[in-house]
Design an enzyme around this catalytic site. Structure first.
Site, PDB file in Angstrom:
ATOM      1  N   ARG A   1      -7.792  -3.822  -3.609  1.00  0.00           N
ATOM      2  CA  ARG A   1      -7.327  -3.184  -4.053  1.00  0.00           C
ATOM      3  C   ARG A   1      -8.214  -2.453  -5.406  1.00  0.00           C
ATOM      4  O   ARG A   1      -7.986  -3.397  -6.551  1.00  0.00           O
ATOM      5  CB  ARG A   1      -6.080  -3.349  -4.308  1.00  0.00           C
ATOM      6  CG  ARG A   1      -4.961  -3.308  -3.337  1.00  0.00           C
ATOM      7  CD  ARG A   1      -3.487  -3.806  -3.927  1.00  0.00           C
ATOM      8  NE  ARG A   1      -2.485  -4.813  -2.904  1.00  0.00           N
ATOM      9  CZ  ARG A   1      -2.242  -4.122  -1.871  1.00  0.00           C
ATOM     10  NH1 ARG A   1      -2.103  -2.851  -1.565  1.00  0.00           N
ATOM     11  NH2 ARG A   1      -1.629  -4.558  -0.454  1.00  0.00           N
TER      12      ARG A   1
ATOM     13  N   CYS B   1       0.627  -1.492   0.379  1.00  0.00           N
ATOM     14  CA  CYS B   1      -0.076   0.098   0.160  1.00  0.00           C
ATOM     15  C   CYS B   1       0.896   0.955   0.044  1.00  0.00           C
ATOM     16  O   CYS B   1       0.348   2.049  -0.701  1.00  0.00           O
ATOM     17  CB  CYS B   1      -0.403   0.211   1.101  1.00  0.00           C
ATOM     18  SG  CYS B   1      -2.371  -1.464   1.565  1.00  0.00           S
TER      19      CYS B   1
HETATM   20  C1  BEZ Z   1       0.614  -4.494   1.714  1.00  0.00           C
HETATM   21  O1  BEZ Z   1       1.585  -5.024   2.058  1.00  0.00           O
HETATM   22  O2  BEZ Z   1       0.208  -3.690   1.650  1.00  0.00           O
HETATM   23  C2  BEZ Z   1      -0.961  -5.994   1.935  1.00  0.00           C
HETATM   24  C3  BEZ Z   1      -0.234  -6.805   2.111  1.00  0.00           C
HETATM   25  C4  BEZ Z   1      -1.286  -7.798   2.151  1.00  0.00           C
HETATM   26  C5  BEZ Z   1      -2.172  -8.170   2.921  1.00  0.00           C
HETATM   27  C6  BEZ Z   1      -2.416  -6.455   3.264  1.00  0.00           C
HETATM   28  C7  BEZ Z   1      -1.198  -5.356   3.031  1.00  0.00           C
END
Ligand code: BEZ
Length: 224
Positions: free
Chosen positions: A135, A58
């Site tokens: 996402r 993110c």
């Molecule tokens: C992230 O790194 O943004 C992420 C990865 C897995 C689940 C939720 C967020």
């Protein structure tokens, strides 16, 4: 036939579709409270969700939006982020990323702790996660119509070039009443709408200055 669980999911987690009017909502953001329709005014809106603050993928994605915000502004588009986190978490994350990397998330991020907006826009997909938004990216035009939707899972980041490419493609299609072929990029040939009558087909077959593969597939340069 849908089973009971699928029926429940459809009822509680509606999926807006391409062509639908974008559902209006009020929300608290990192730039203060907004009502979506007033925020959007007569602009395009790129509404995107991410699973959680202070997470690695993110952080790269939000930084990507921040670093290319100027390109969205030039395309008359507002950025609007969202995650199921509190305003305090958002503020802490924005400040932390700015301190560590110098990148500032200078666009509103919705604090959707009650999941109101996530559910309204089908960003909460319970078989992927019951507590984190996937996402999603919604491309909403100035008439507030949903024009394109992307969904990515929690563990795969989006592609900023593609997000900007499709926004340009939608705007080009609207402006010139054309369609865009595979991998189209601005400056490349566009596709003419295929003829719908024999008369139109004859006219297309006689048209000069176009690349005519056959009556149903013709391309031309755009004079911009
Ligand atoms: C992230 O790194 O943004 C992420 C990865 C897995 C689940 C939720 C967020």
């Amino acid at each position: 036939m849908m089973n009971e669980q699928e029926q429940m999911q459809q009822e509680f987690y509606p999926m807006p579709r391409i062509g639908d009017q974008a559902p209006d909502f009020s929300a608290m953001t990192t730039k203060g409270p907004i009502k979506f329709s007033e925020f959007a005014k007569d602009k395009w809106v790129v509404l995107f969700s991410h699973p959680a603050d202070f997470t690695p993928v993110c952080t790269t994605e939000m930084s990507g939006f921040a670093l290319r915000k100027k390109e969205f502004t030039q395309l008359n588009a507002e950025l609007l982020g969202l995650s199921i986190d509190s305003i305090h978490a958002h503020l802490g994350w924005v400040a932390n990323v700015k301190e560590k990397t110098g990148v500032y998330f200078d666009f509103p991020i919705i604090a959707d702790l009650d999941m109101k907006v996530s559910k309204l826009y089908g960003m909460l997909q319970p078989n992927e996660s019951e507590t984190a938004a996937v996402r999603a990216v919604f491309f909403i035009d100035p008439a507030k119509k949903i024009r394109l939707i992307m969904y990515y899972p929690l563990n795969v980041g989006r592609n900023m070039d593609e997000i900007l490419r499709v926004l340009k493609a939608l705007q080009t299609s609207d402006k010139f009443k054309v369609a865009l072929p595979l991998d189209w990029k601005p400056g490349e040939k566009v596709i003419l709408p295929p003829p719908k009558t024999l008369e139109e087909m004859d006219a297309r077959n006689k048209e000069t200055g176009i690349e005519r593969i056959d009556f149903y597939l013709s391309k031309k340069e755009l004079k911009v």
